[in-house]
Design a protein around this motif. Structure first.
Motif, PDB file in Angstrom:
ATOM      1  N   THR A  46     -60.041  67.043  44.736  1.00  0.00           N
ATOM      2  CA  THR A  46     -60.884  67.126  43.547  1.00  0.00           C
ATOM      3  C   THR A  46     -61.823  68.316  43.694  1.00  0.00           C
ATOM      4  O   THR A  46     -62.095  68.777  44.796  1.00  0.00           O
ATOM      5  CB  THR A  46     -61.716  65.843  43.356  1.00  0.00           C
ATOM      6  OG1 THR A  46     -62.534  65.630  44.514  1.00  0.00           O
ATOM      7  CG2 THR A  46     -60.809  64.635  43.152  1.00  0.00           C
ATOM      8  N   CYS A  47     -62.318  68.814  42.561  1.00  0.00           N
ATOM      9  CA  CYS A  47     -63.225  69.959  42.562  1.00  0.00           C
ATOM     10  C   CYS A  47     -64.475  69.613  41.749  1.00  0.00           C
ATOM     11  O   CYS A  47     -64.372  69.022  40.664  1.00  0.00           O
ATOM     12  CB  CYS A  47     -62.550  71.193  41.980  1.00  0.00           C
ATOM     13  SG  CYS A  47     -61.125  71.767  42.945  1.00  0.00           S
ATOM     14  N   GLU A  52     -65.002  64.623  35.306  1.00  0.00           N
ATOM     15  CA  GLU A  52     -64.795  63.421  36.106  1.00  0.00           C
ATOM     16  C   GLU A  52     -63.390  62.871  35.911  1.00  0.00           C
ATOM     17  O   GLU A  52     -62.886  62.816  34.790  1.00  0.00           O
ATOM     18  CB  GLU A  52     -65.819  62.351  35.718  1.00  0.00           C
ATOM     19  CG  GLU A  52     -65.753  61.100  36.578  1.00  0.00           C
ATOM     20  CD  GLU A  52     -66.824  60.092  36.232  1.00  0.00           C
ATOM     21  OE1 GLU A  52     -66.827  59.001  36.833  1.00  0.00           O
ATOM     22  OE2 GLU A  52     -67.657  60.398  35.342  1.00  0.00           O
ATOM     23  N   GLY A  53     -62.760  62.488  36.997  1.00  0.00           N
ATOM     24  CA  GLY A  53     -61.427  61.893  36.929  1.00  0.00           C
ATOM     25  C   GLY A  53     -60.286  62.866  37.120  1.00  0.00           C
ATOM     26  O   GLY A  53     -59.148  62.445  37.334  1.00  0.00           O
ATOM     27  N   GLU A  73     -57.891  61.306  34.460  1.00  0.00           N
ATOM     28  CA  GLU A  73     -58.199  60.007  35.049  1.00  0.00           C
ATOM     29  C   GLU A  73     -57.109  58.969  34.805  1.00  0.00           C
ATOM     30  O   GLU A  73     -57.049  57.949  35.502  1.00  0.00           O
ATOM     31  CB  GLU A  73     -59.541  59.487  34.507  1.00  0.00           C
ATOM     32  CG  GLU A  73     -59.531  59.092  33.043  1.00  0.00           C
ATOM     33  CD  GLU A  73     -59.649  60.288  32.097  1.00  0.00           C
ATOM     34  OE1 GLU A  73     -59.592  60.079  30.867  1.00  0.00           O
ATOM     35  OE2 GLU A  73     -59.811  61.423  32.586  1.00  0.00           O
ATOM     36  N   ASP A  74     -56.237  59.199  33.828  1.00  0.00           N
ATOM     37  CA  ASP A  74     -55.140  58.276  33.548  1.00  0.00           C
ATOM     38  C   ASP A  74     -53.820  58.802  34.096  1.00  0.00           C
ATOM     39  O   ASP A  74     -52.752  58.371  33.680  1.00  0.00           O
ATOM     40  CB  ASP A  74     -55.017  58.037  32.038  1.00  0.00           C
ATOM     41  CG  ASP A  74     -54.389  56.693  31.710  1.00  0.00           C
ATOM     42  OD1 ASP A  74     -54.399  55.800  32.583  1.00  0.00           O
ATOM     43  OD2 ASP A  74     -53.885  56.534  30.587  1.00  0.00           O
ATOM     44  N   ALA A  75     -53.898  59.752  35.034  1.00  0.00           N
ATOM     45  CA  ALA A  75     -52.741  60.396  35.660  1.00  0.00           C
ATOM     46  C   ALA A  75     -51.902  61.160  34.650  1.00  0.00           C
ATOM     47  O   ALA A  75     -50.729  61.437  34.883  1.00  0.00           O
ATOM     48  CB  ALA A  75     -51.879  59.373  36.406  1.00  0.00           C
ATOM     49  N   ASP A 174     -55.148  55.001  44.415  1.00  0.00           N
ATOM     50  CA  ASP A 174     -55.547  56.384  44.135  1.00  0.00           C
ATOM     51  C   ASP A 174     -55.187  56.821  42.722  1.00  0.00           C
ATOM     52  O   ASP A 174     -55.391  57.987  42.370  1.00  0.00           O
ATOM     53  CB  ASP A 174     -54.894  57.332  45.152  1.00  0.00           C
ATOM     54  CG  ASP A 174     -55.488  57.179  46.538  1.00  0.00           C
ATOM     55  OD1 ASP A 174     -56.686  56.879  46.636  1.00  0.00           O
ATOM     56  OD2 ASP A 174     -54.746  57.359  47.525  1.00  0.00           O
ATOM     57  N   ARG A 175     -54.607  55.907  41.922  1.00  0.00           N
ATOM     58  CA  ARG A 175     -54.225  56.188  40.535  1.00  0.00           C
ATOM     59  C   ARG A 175     -53.407  57.463  40.442  1.00  0.00           C
ATOM     60  O   ARG A 175     -53.778  58.434  39.779  1.00  0.00           O
ATOM     61  CB  ARG A 175     -55.466  56.269  39.632  1.00  0.00           C
ATOM     62  CG  ARG A 175     -56.211  54.942  39.505  1.00  0.00           C
ATOM     63  CD  ARG A 175     -57.260  55.002  38.430  1.00  0.00           C
ATOM     64  NE  ARG A 175     -56.682  55.238  37.103  1.00  0.00           N
ATOM     65  CZ  ARG A 175     -56.133  54.304  36.335  1.00  0.00           C
ATOM     66  NH1 ARG A 175     -56.033  53.048  36.783  1.00  0.00           N
ATOM     67  NH2 ARG A 175     -55.650  54.600  35.149  1.00  0.00           N
ATOM     68  N   MET A 176     -52.248  57.419  41.091  1.00  0.00           N
ATOM     69  CA  MET A 176     -51.390  58.588  41.084  1.00  0.00           C
ATOM     70  C   MET A 176     -49.929  58.196  41.213  1.00  0.00           C
ATOM     71  O   MET A 176     -49.591  57.137  41.741  1.00  0.00           O
ATOM     72  CB  MET A 176     -51.767  59.538  42.226  1.00  0.00           C
ATOM     73  CG  MET A 176     -51.692  58.906  43.595  1.00  0.00           C
ATOM     74  SD  MET A 176     -52.465  59.903  44.890  1.00  0.00           S
ATOM     75  CE  MET A 176     -51.308  61.233  44.990  1.00  0.00           C
TER      76      MET A 176
END
Length: 237
Positions: A46-47, A52-53, A73-75, A174-176
């Protein structure tokens, strides 16, 4: 946002060359390295400058950088850069049927129908579906939900560019999405892919942020065309 994303991608490209350890741009923090089959290693990070997300990923092979991209954030796939073909793609505004990891986890299936825009190759439309199979697969002590997917990519004129179907994985924590196995069909014919993860490496563990892939390297693999990975689901075509 897009200008900032391209700056980050440029920085990554300049820092990754000829290094045993992959160097992230300033202001970015890695949270996971995955060593996979088909001689691929990828780093997820992340940067601080991103909304966010937003998550970013870079993939490397024996020949160097192969992919740079970001998801929300929702992939949902947002942007990609392909160094070997030197083209970028970005998600259109207001997709007809956005892809959604949340919907997949809640209902067990998720369809999608969206377009990507590219100054170099024009518009590409992606139509497909992800389904949870109900199977939990544990790899390197990480529990993953298996998916079944199908996807077709269409050119601006409506012609079929390629299609793919197979099984991949979801890391709900990790939502990925994570690559798996499948068959890709292009005008020249079909070829199989195997992008299953082998090792999950976290900060502080040996091999974290390694620039060197470990598995299946040096093998003679099927010659794959420059198809575009659907970052949100079909992670590594």
């Amino acid at each position: 946002m897009m200008r900032g994303a391209l700056v980050v991608l440029s920085l990554i490209g300049s820092q990754a060359a000829a290094a045993d350890s992959f160097a992230l741009p300033q202001g970015c923090t890695a949270f996971l390295t995955i060593q996979s089959h088909s001689c691929s290693v990828e780093h997820h990070f992340t940067c601080a400058a991103d909304p966010e997300g937003v998550k970013r990923r870079v993939s490397l092979s024996e020949d160097g950088l192969t992919y740079l991209g970001s998801t929300d954030e929702d992939a949902q796939w947002l942007s990609s850069f392909y160094p070997f073909t030197n083209h970028r793609e970005r998600l259109e505004d207001n997709p007809k049927d956005p892809a959604s990891l949340g919907a997949l986890l809640k209902t067990g299936s998720d369809s999608y129908d969206f377009q990507t825009l590219s100054d170099e190759i024009g518009t590409t439309r992606y139509v497909g579906e992800d389904r949870l199979t109900g199977q939990i697969v544990t790899i390197d002590d990480v529990a993953l939900q298996q998916t079944e997917y199908n996807i077709t990519a269409f050119g601006a004129d409506g012609s079929t560019l390629w299609s793919s179907k197979g099984n991949e994985f979801v890391n709900a924590k990790d939502r990925m999405f994570i690559g798996g196995t499948g068959t890709v069909t292009v005008p020249e014919g079909p070829f199989d892919k195997d992008d299953r993860p082998v090792q999950f490496i976290y900060p502080g563990e040996p091999g974290f942020l390694s620039a060197n892939p470990k598995f299946d390297c040096g093998a003679i693999l099927s010659s794959a065309p420059s198809v575009t990975p659907k970052e949100i689901s079909d992670d590594n075509l």
